[in-house]
Design a protein around this motif. Structure first.
Motif, PDB file in Angstrom:
ATOM      1  N   GLU A  36       0.835  -1.212   0.000  1.00 28.31           N
ATOM      2  CA  GLU A  36       0.000   0.000   0.000  1.00 28.31           C
ATOM      3  C   GLU A  36       0.867   1.258   0.000  1.00 28.31           C
ATOM      4  O   GLU A  36       0.598   2.215  -0.734  1.00 28.31           O
ATOM      5  CB  GLU A  36      -0.913  -0.012   1.222  1.00 28.31           C
ATOM      6  CG  GLU A  36      -1.866   1.176   1.290  1.00 28.31           C
ATOM      7  CD  GLU A  36      -2.761   1.112   2.502  1.00 28.31           C
ATOM      8  OE1 GLU A  36      -3.525   2.080   2.716  1.00 28.31           O
ATOM      9  OE2 GLU A  36      -2.704   0.110   3.258  1.00 28.31           O
TER      10      GLU A  36
ATOM     11  N   GLU B   4       2.403   1.658  -3.460  1.00 23.91           N
ATOM     12  CA  GLU B   4       1.438   2.173  -4.434  1.00 23.91           C
ATOM     13  C   GLU B   4       1.210   3.672  -4.243  1.00 23.91           C
ATOM     14  O   GLU B   4       1.055   4.424  -5.216  1.00 23.91           O
ATOM     15  CB  GLU B   4       0.116   1.413  -4.312  1.00 23.91           C
ATOM     16  CG  GLU B   4       0.193  -0.025  -4.804  1.00 23.91           C
ATOM     17  CD  GLU B   4      -1.133  -0.742  -4.638  1.00 23.91           C
ATOM     18  OE1 GLU B   4      -2.072  -0.120  -4.068  1.00 23.91           O
ATOM     19  OE2 GLU B   4      -1.233  -1.907  -5.075  1.00 23.91           O
ATOM     20  N   LEU B   5       1.213   4.113  -2.972  1.00 20.68           N
ATOM     21  CA  LEU B   5       1.060   5.536  -2.703  1.00 20.68           C
ATOM     22  C   LEU B   5       2.238   6.332  -3.287  1.00 20.68           C
ATOM     23  O   LEU B   5       2.058   7.380  -3.903  1.00 20.68           O
ATOM     24  CB  LEU B   5       0.945   5.782  -1.195  1.00 20.68           C
ATOM     25  CG  LEU B   5       0.784   7.241  -0.756  1.00 20.68           C
ATOM     26  CD1 LEU B   5      -0.487   7.835  -1.321  1.00 20.68           C
ATOM     27  CD2 LEU B   5       0.790   7.335   0.771  1.00 20.68           C
TER      28      LEU B   5
ATOM     29  N   ASN C 281       1.794   6.335  -7.108  1.00 16.16           N
ATOM     30  CA  ASN C 281       0.729   7.218  -7.568  1.00 16.16           C
ATOM     31  C   ASN C 281       1.133   8.683  -7.456  1.00 16.16           C
ATOM     32  O   ASN C 281       0.945   9.483  -8.385  1.00 16.16           O
ATOM     33  CB  ASN C 281      -0.557   6.968  -6.759  1.00 16.16           C
ATOM     34  CG  ASN C 281      -1.186   5.627  -7.083  1.00 16.16           C
ATOM     35  OD1 ASN C 281      -0.960   5.074  -8.166  1.00 16.16           O
ATOM     36  ND2 ASN C 281      -1.958   5.076  -6.151  1.00 16.16           N
TER      37      ASN C 281
ATOM     38  N   GLY D 209      -5.403   9.218  -9.354  1.00 14.99           N
ATOM     39  CA  GLY D 209      -4.806   8.722  -8.118  1.00 14.99           C
ATOM     40  C   GLY D 209      -5.805   7.930  -7.287  1.00 14.99           C
ATOM     41  O   GLY D 209      -6.456   6.996  -7.776  1.00 14.99           O
ATOM     42  N   ASP D 210      -5.952   8.346  -6.005  1.00 15.10           N
ATOM     43  CA  ASP D 210      -6.836   7.628  -5.103  1.00 15.10           C
ATOM     44  C   ASP D 210      -8.302   7.858  -5.427  1.00 15.10           C
ATOM     45  O   ASP D 210      -9.165   7.067  -5.052  1.00 15.10           O
ATOM     46  CB  ASP D 210      -6.564   8.056  -3.653  1.00 15.10           C
ATOM     47  CG  ASP D 210      -5.138   7.724  -3.234  1.00 15.10           C
ATOM     48  OD1 ASP D 210      -4.567   6.786  -3.815  1.00 15.10           O
ATOM     49  OD2 ASP D 210      -4.608   8.416  -2.337  1.00 15.10           O
TER      50      ASP D 210
ATOM     51  N   GLN E 233     -11.370   7.473  -7.284  1.00 15.40           N
ATOM     52  CA  GLN E 233     -11.836   6.552  -8.302  1.00 15.40           C
ATOM     53  C   GLN E 233     -13.350   6.662  -8.453  1.00 15.40           C
ATOM     54  O   GLN E 233     -14.070   6.868  -7.487  1.00 15.40           O
ATOM     55  CB  GLN E 233     -11.453   5.114  -7.947  1.00 15.40           C
ATOM     56  CG  GLN E 233      -9.957   4.868  -7.927  1.00 15.40           C
ATOM     57  CD  GLN E 233      -9.317   5.070  -9.290  1.00 15.40           C
ATOM     58  OE1 GLN E 233      -9.908   4.768 -10.317  1.00 15.40           O
ATOM     59  NE2 GLN E 233      -8.085   5.593  -9.275  1.00 15.40           N
TER      60      GLN E 233
END
Length: 634
Positions: free
Chosen positions: A434, A437-438, A441, A489-490, A492
């Motif tokens: 996680e 991925e941050l 992104n 990004g986050d 969605q």
């Protein structure tokens, strides 16, 4: 009523009241001397005149309020309100002083005629003096109306200063086309010259008439007194009835009606005026009391001669007014023509002669003022040209600086993203993946921002080069949606892609065109993710309405919280509260679409969700298209 309307109405009514009081005071001061009224008659005339003045001002107040009420929409606009007005409405407002002044004169004249009505006219005021008082009142009302026009014009001009320049320019051009200013100038000069001469002429005629009437009254009074003393009073013991009757008959032929009214009353001879305007002289005799009735009307030829002389001077003044007005209008027309020929190039060359020589100093001063203004404009234009050159040089230097910095930032950032991708291939815990991925992104967002800065610098410098080639609309749309998910990004949200069948290929640079559409879709995803009641984001590629036009890709936002005005501001490089880092990207996306020969437009849908229409042509533009709004780096 708005503040502007309230202030303007108070100014108009205050000036009307001021001129009304001034006109009444002028009548009160001039009437006793010009018409030769005694003090008791003067008091009666003033009381009735004050009552008529109150009535006249009340009617003028009503007429003025109704006239101003017609301009309520325009006054609301000048107060900052919303209303629909035409350029002609400003012209109607400019003619308001003339309209109010004309109505004031008409109302004042009609009320003045009421002074001739029996019951309103003071008792013992003969018809001749009443008509003279009416003529004097109307003349002074006309003079006061001219003063009122000047005062109302000043208040209206101050109000017109609040009007934007565009409708005033349109109005002036329309009036110039119909030669309205020239006609109005002649009319105003005619009135300005004729009115004072007419006022002086009427005053002179009334003064002459009144004094000749007074002299006539005195002369006929002396004649009546002699008639009573000699013909009707032959002395004690000398009475002869037939002789007395003959004297009375002879006097009647000359307008003197004499009769013995009764026993003698002590006292001096008494002259009184009857309600019908005739004079009665009561004379005590040795053997009774005699009354001699007579009139003091002037020969009409005397008054006609004075009126003729006054009219002759008025006609001469009118001729002079027309000649002077035409001369000034000719000078102003020449000055206006030269001002119209005075363009930017001629000013920069120093050709600023406007209206020399001019026959009137007023026009010459106006021409010199315009010449001074043109000279200052020439200096300002030169300074502005140098400032623009310096600004362009500064922009080029800034673009080079940002391009250099962006290149320096991209190298370590690409290393970070590459290392993150390698680490992602290893076995990691859920929390480690996680975090990784941050990092990836945020790194891709930063990379997109750096690329936007770099491309914006190129657009500013005019060095962004596109390499168009035939591209399938479906591939372009799919790639744009994929990049948009990375940019979002986050955040969605569901994205629905609809591609019409049989779409032709379009000549675009796939990388830049896909990135431009991706920024728009990413913004739609972010706004939809922030709105719990939003729907899916829709991306539709539509068949051109007619062959050979263009392909349109619509991006419909799922959220109704984003307005059309907000999107227009973002595309025009104006930051909003929800623009975030995509503000620069959206303005750059618009520039890229326009460099392809296309356009970006925001429209509203029936359900309230805005839609961004990206139009791409089917033919490569022959020259570099002009950008409607260039993205800026600050």
């Amino acid at each position: 009523m708005s503040d502007v309307a309230r202030t303007f109405t108070r100014a108009i009514l205050g000036r009307q009241l001021l001129t009304g009081i001034g006109g009444f005071c002028a009548i009160a001061l001039l009437a006793p001397n010009l018409i030769v009224l005694d003090w008791p008659m003067t008091k009666k005339v003033l009381v009735i005149g004050a009552a008529l003045a109150v009535v006249a001002w009340g009617l003028c107040l009503l007429v003025t309020l109704l006239r101003i009420h017609k301009h309520r929409a325009l006054l609301r606009v000048l107060s900052g309100g919303a209303a629909t007005v035409r350029a002609q409405d400003y012209g109607d407002l400019a003619s308001l002083p003339s309209a109010i002044t004309l109505r004031t004169f008409v109302v004042g004249s009609i009320v003045a005629f009421a002074s001739l009505v029996p019951g309103v006219r003071p008792e013992k005021l003969d018809q001749g003096r009443a008509i003279s008082l009416l003529c004097l009142s109307i003349t002074i009302v006309g003079a006061a109306s001219l003063i009122q026009y000047v005062l109302l014009r000043g208040a209206t001009v101050r109000l017109l200063e609040l009007v934007p320049i565009e409708p005033i320019t349109t109005l002036l051009e329309s009036q110039e086309l119909h030669q309205i200013p020239r006609r109005r100038l002649l009319q105003k000069f005619l009135i300005a010259v004729v009115a004072p001469v007419a006022l002086v002429g009427v005053g002179a005629v009334l003064t002459t008439h009144a004094h000749m009437r007074t002299l006539t009254e005195q002369s006929r009074k002396n004649t009546a007194l002699l008639l009573a003393k000699i013909a009707l009073d032959p002395g004690p013991g000398q009475g002869n009835k037939n002789a007395r009757e003959d004297a009375v008959a002879a006097a009647a032929e000359h307008g003197f009606l004499a009769r013995i009214t009764g026993p003698r009353r002590d006292g001096d001879p008494n002259l009184r005026r009857e309600t019908d305007g005739e004079l009665v002289l009561s004379v005590p005799l040795e053997e009774g009391q005699a009354d001699v009735r007579f009139t003091a009307e002037l020969d009409p030829a005397v008054t006609t001669e004075g009126v003729g002389i006054a009219l002759a001077f008025v006609l001469i003044a009118a001729l002079l007014g027309v000649l002077i007005g035409q001369a000034i209008a000719s000078d102003l027309k020449l000055a206006t023509h030269r001002v119209r020929l005075l363009g930017t190039e001629s000013v920069l060359r120093g050709a600023t002669q406007i209206a020399r020589p001019a026959r009137f100093e007023l026009v010459a001063r106006l021409g010199r003022a315009i010449e001074v203004l043109a000279e200052r404009f020439r200096i300002f234009a030169g300074a502005q040209e140098r400032a623009l050159e310096a600004q362009e040089a500064a922009q080029r230097m800034r673009g080079l600086l940002f391009a250099s910095v962006s290149h320096d930032l991209k190298s370590p950032l690409n290393a970070i993203l590459g290392f993150a991708e390698l680490v992602g291939r290893e076995e990691l815990t859920a929390s480690q993946r996680e975090s990784l991925e941050l990092i990836a992104n945020r790194g891709r967002e930063l990379l997109a921002l750096i690329e936007s800065i770099l491309d914006t610098a190129r657009v500013e410098a005019g060095q962004l080069t596109l390499m168009p080639r035939a591209t399938e609309v479906a591939l372009l749309t799919t790639e744009a949606v994929r990049r948009a998910r990375e940019l979002a990004g986050d955040a969605q949200s569901e994205v629905v892609v609809e591609i019409a069948e049989g779409l032709p290929t379009i000549p675009v640079d796939p990388a830049y065109a896909a990135r431009a559409i991706a920024v728009v879709v990413a913004h739609a995803i972010r706004t939809a993710a922030a709105d719990a009641s939003s729907r899916a984001v829709r991306v539709r590629a539509l068949r051109p309405a007619q062959p050979g036009q263009a392909v349109r890709i619509d991006v419909e936002l799922g959220s109704r919280n984003t307005t059309r005005a907000e999107l227009d501001a973002l595309f025009a490089r104006r930051a909003t509260s929800r623009g975030r880092g995509l503000t620069l990207g959206l303005s750059l996306a618009r520039s890229i679409m326009e460099l392809h020969g296309g356009s970006v437009k925001v429209e509203d849908t029936p359900d309230g969700a805005p839609v961004v229409q990206c139009v791409l042509p089917l033919v490569i533009p022959g020259s570099r298209p002009r950008l409607s709004s260039k993205p800026a780096l600050g």
